[in-house]
Write a protein that holds these residues in place. Structure first.
Motif, mmCIF file in Angstrom:
data_model
loop_
_atom_site.group_PDB
_atom_site.id
_atom_site.type_symbol
_atom_site.label_atom_id
_atom_site.label_comp_id
_atom_site.label_asym_id
_atom_site.label_seq_id
_atom_site.Cartn_x
_atom_site.Cartn_y
_atom_site.Cartn_z
ATOM 1 N N ALA A 7 0.799 -1.201 0.008
ATOM 2 C CA ALA A 7 -0.101 -0.011 -0.018
ATOM 3 C C ALA A 7 0.877 1.340 0.158
ATOM 4 O O ALA A 7 0.327 2.323 0.207
ATOM 5 N N VAL A 8 2.311 0.903 -0.065
ATOM 6 C CA VAL A 8 3.223 2.400 -0.213
ATOM 7 C C VAL A 8 3.787 2.647 -1.514
ATOM 8 O O VAL A 8 4.501 1.530 -1.922
ATOM 9 N N ASP A 9 3.761 3.489 -1.898
ATOM 10 C CA ASP A 9 4.520 3.714 -3.248
ATOM 11 C C ASP A 9 4.324 2.866 -4.282
ATOM 12 O O ASP A 9 4.944 2.265 -4.974
ATOM 13 N N ILE A 10 2.920 2.952 -4.500
ATOM 14 C CA ILE A 10 2.390 1.842 -5.578
ATOM 15 C C ILE A 10 2.114 2.514 -7.038
ATOM 16 O O ILE A 10 1.241 3.426 -7.021
ATOM 17 N N TYR A 11 2.812 2.031 -7.866
ATOM 18 C CA TYR A 11 2.811 2.676 -9.159
ATOM 19 C C TYR A 11 1.642 2.072 -10.117
ATOM 20 O O TYR A 11 1.449 1.036 -10.138
ATOM 21 N N SER A 12 0.999 2.799 -10.849
ATOM 22 C CA SER A 12 -0.011 2.203 -11.795
ATOM 23 C C SER A 12 -0.330 3.233 -12.672
ATOM 24 O O SER A 12 0.368 4.564 -12.999
ATOM 25 N N THR A 13 -1.451 2.831 -13.698
ATOM 26 C CA THR A 13 -1.908 3.986 -14.908
ATOM 27 C C THR A 13 -2.585 5.084 -14.158
ATOM 28 O O THR A 13 -3.025 5.031 -13.052
ATOM 29 N N SER A 14 -2.533 6.150 -14.927
ATOM 30 C CA SER A 14 -3.299 7.242 -14.893
ATOM 31 C C SER A 14 -3.940 7.846 -15.893
ATOM 32 O O SER A 14 -3.830 7.194 -16.909
ATOM 33 N N ILE A 15 -4.543 9.078 -15.858
ATOM 34 C CA ILE A 15 -5.134 9.653 -17.065
ATOM 35 C C ILE A 15 -4.158 10.325 -18.052
ATOM 36 O O ILE A 15 -2.985 10.586 -17.488
ATOM 37 N N ASP A 16 -4.679 10.474 -19.197
ATOM 38 C CA ASP A 16 -3.782 11.147 -20.373
ATOM 39 C C ASP A 16 -2.609 10.235 -20.519
ATOM 40 O O ASP A 16 -1.770 10.917 -21.075
ATOM 41 N N GLY A 17 -2.810 8.940 -20.511
ATOM 42 C CA GLY A 17 -1.552 8.184 -20.697
ATOM 43 C C GLY A 17 -0.279 8.074 -19.635
ATOM 44 O O GLY A 17 0.643 7.560 -20.082
ATOM 45 N N LYS A 18 -0.481 8.841 -18.668
ATOM 46 C CA LYS A 18 0.338 9.010 -17.531
ATOM 47 C C LYS A 18 0.439 7.914 -16.592
ATOM 48 O O LYS A 18 -0.494 6.669 -16.858
ATOM 49 N N TYR A 19 1.326 8.043 -15.597
ATOM 50 C CA TYR A 19 1.370 6.873 -14.613
ATOM 51 C C TYR A 19 1.020 7.575 -13.258
ATOM 52 O O TYR A 19 1.482 8.877 -13.134
ATOM 53 N N ARG A 20 0.859 7.123 -12.079
ATOM 54 C CA ARG A 20 0.618 7.751 -10.952
ATOM 55 C C ARG A 20 1.601 6.787 -9.718
ATOM 56 O O ARG A 20 1.806 5.512 -9.938
ATOM 57 N N LYS A 21 1.747 7.442 -8.623
ATOM 58 C CA LYS A 21 2.326 6.849 -7.442
ATOM 59 C C LYS A 21 1.190 7.062 -6.477
ATOM 60 O O LYS A 21 0.939 8.215 -6.112
ATOM 61 N N GLY A 22 0.883 5.926 -5.863
ATOM 62 C CA GLY A 22 -0.154 6.126 -4.581
ATOM 63 C C GLY A 22 -0.069 5.259 -3.382
ATOM 64 O O GLY A 22 1.026 4.445 -3.477
ATOM 65 N N THR A 23 -0.223 5.816 -2.133
ATOM 66 C CA THR A 23 -0.093 5.252 -0.868
ATOM 67 C C THR A 23 -1.201 5.403 -0.297
ATOM 68 O O THR A 23 -1.952 6.518 -0.010
#
Length: 366
Positions: free
Chosen positions: A218-234
């Motif tokens: 659940a920490v520093d989890i990378y995945s897809t985002s909008i507009d073809g970008k990527y995101r990092k979530g916690t």
């Protein structure tokens, strides 16, 4: 709605880097698990901020719906990125070997349901409508990366989904916004998910409570985002999507397993953390993808009534997809006959002992 993520810049090298940034894949031995199952034939509904098509995800994206106004009616608009990120953690297929983001179940389908506005403030009644849509449109799993009020319509929809043999996975909640496990994770029958960090310790953001079933990264989890970008979530949102992907792997390999048996397979094979046995920080432990797909899990009740005619009660046969050579169904229901109660109690003692990280893996069926 939990919003603990940020978009990363969009540049040509990002798709090349993102796979190595997805540390949770190696931690969970996802490549090994995907040799056994990739989630084919399973539909995971994602009620969230919508799911925007992404180069790493678009092949697995179905036509969904917009519960709130302002969309195209197909659930494929997302101005927040949360929903697109959750969908990617479940079923992103990437762009070839080691290129782009990869989900836990890259052959599963995503049913996008836009029920949350861009500000992330969800409405329990709209979530209820989204859950109803998912059930009526063939979802096998519903991944709910949000917590909120337990209104009567939402409680009714959650219970209806469970009664329809749909697996419901929900985030426990994030500190400091939440002080206890929220709804619908707190509902009996829902898989309540907490989070761990890179070291396998409880993530500081993850709430605790007696309802926690399992935990996942659940920490520093990378995945897809909008507009073809990527995101990092916690946050436990990300952990929930990862567990939903794990459920998709199991349901694909063992399509006749009832929802409660899929949940039991996740908890019975989890790697114990904290005090021995179940605890309020880790639940039954960190999910183990490979063990969940291969372990000979003791039965706790009847086999699925939906299994094909002639299927026997063996835990290594019932529920198995034709052609598989792994283990089969594990029953997790209420036993009503005396003999089942007697054996169920004995097996319950075995199943309640969680596997610790230094224990040998569960016995693999041949």
């Amino acid at each position: 709605m939990e919003r603990s993520s940020q978009n990363s810049s969009n540049n040509p090298s990002q798709a090349q880097r993102i796979r190595s940034d997805q540390w949770h894949l190696g931690y969970l031995k996802a490549p090994d698990a995907q040799l056994l199952s990739r989630g084919a034939g399973v539909t995971v509904a994602v009620p969230d901020t919508g799911v925007q098509p992404h180069p790493d995800l678009h092949r697995n994206l179905l036509v969904g719906t917009d519960i709130i106004a302002g969309g195209d009616g197909n659930g494929q608009q997302d101005q927040n990125s949360h929903g697109t990120g959750m969908a990617g953690l479940i079923a992103a297929h990437g762009q070839g070997a080691d290129l782009g983001a990869l989900g836990i179940a890259p052959d599963a389908h995503i049913l996008p349901i836009r029920d949350t506005p861009v500000d992330g403030r969800g409405d329990p009644e709209k979530l209820a409508a989204g859950i109803d849509f998912a059930v009526h449109n063939g979802a096998d799993i519903i991944s709910i990366s949000s917590v909120g009020g337990a209104g009567i319509p939402l409680q009714r929809s959650i219970k209806a989904a469970l009664a329809a043999n749909v697996i419901v996975v929900a985030s426990a909640g994030n500190v400091p916004q939440d002080s206890a496990v929220g709804y619908p994770a707190s509902e009996d029958g829902v898989i309540a998910v907490g989070g761990v960090d890179r070291d396998g310790n409880r993530a500081a953001v993850s709430v605790t409570g007696p309802e926690i079933d399992v935990v996942a990264p659940a920490v520093d989890i990378y995945s897809t985002s909008i507009d073809g970008k990527y995101r990092k979530g916690t946050g436990t949102s990300d952990a929930t999507a990862i567990v939903a992907g794990a459920a998709a792997l199991i349901r694909s390999k063992y399509p006749y397993l009832p929802a409660r048996e899929v949940a039991h397979r996740l908890t019975a094979t989890a790697v114990d953390k904290g005090p021995p046995g179940r605890d309020d920080e880790y639940g039954y432990g960190v999910i183990d993808l490979v063990a969940a797909l291969t372990a000979d899990v003791p039965p706790l009740g009847f086999e699925s009534v939906s299994a094909p005619a002639g299927a026997g009660p063996s835990t290594t046969a019932a529920g198995q997809r034709p052609g598989d050579d792994g283990s089969g169904a594990t029953a997790r229901g209420l036993a009503t006959l005396g003999v089942i109660v007697a054996t169920g109690v004995a097996w319950a003692v075995v199943a309640r002992r969680r596997r610790r990280s230094d224990d040998p893996p569960p016995r693999i069926s041949r």
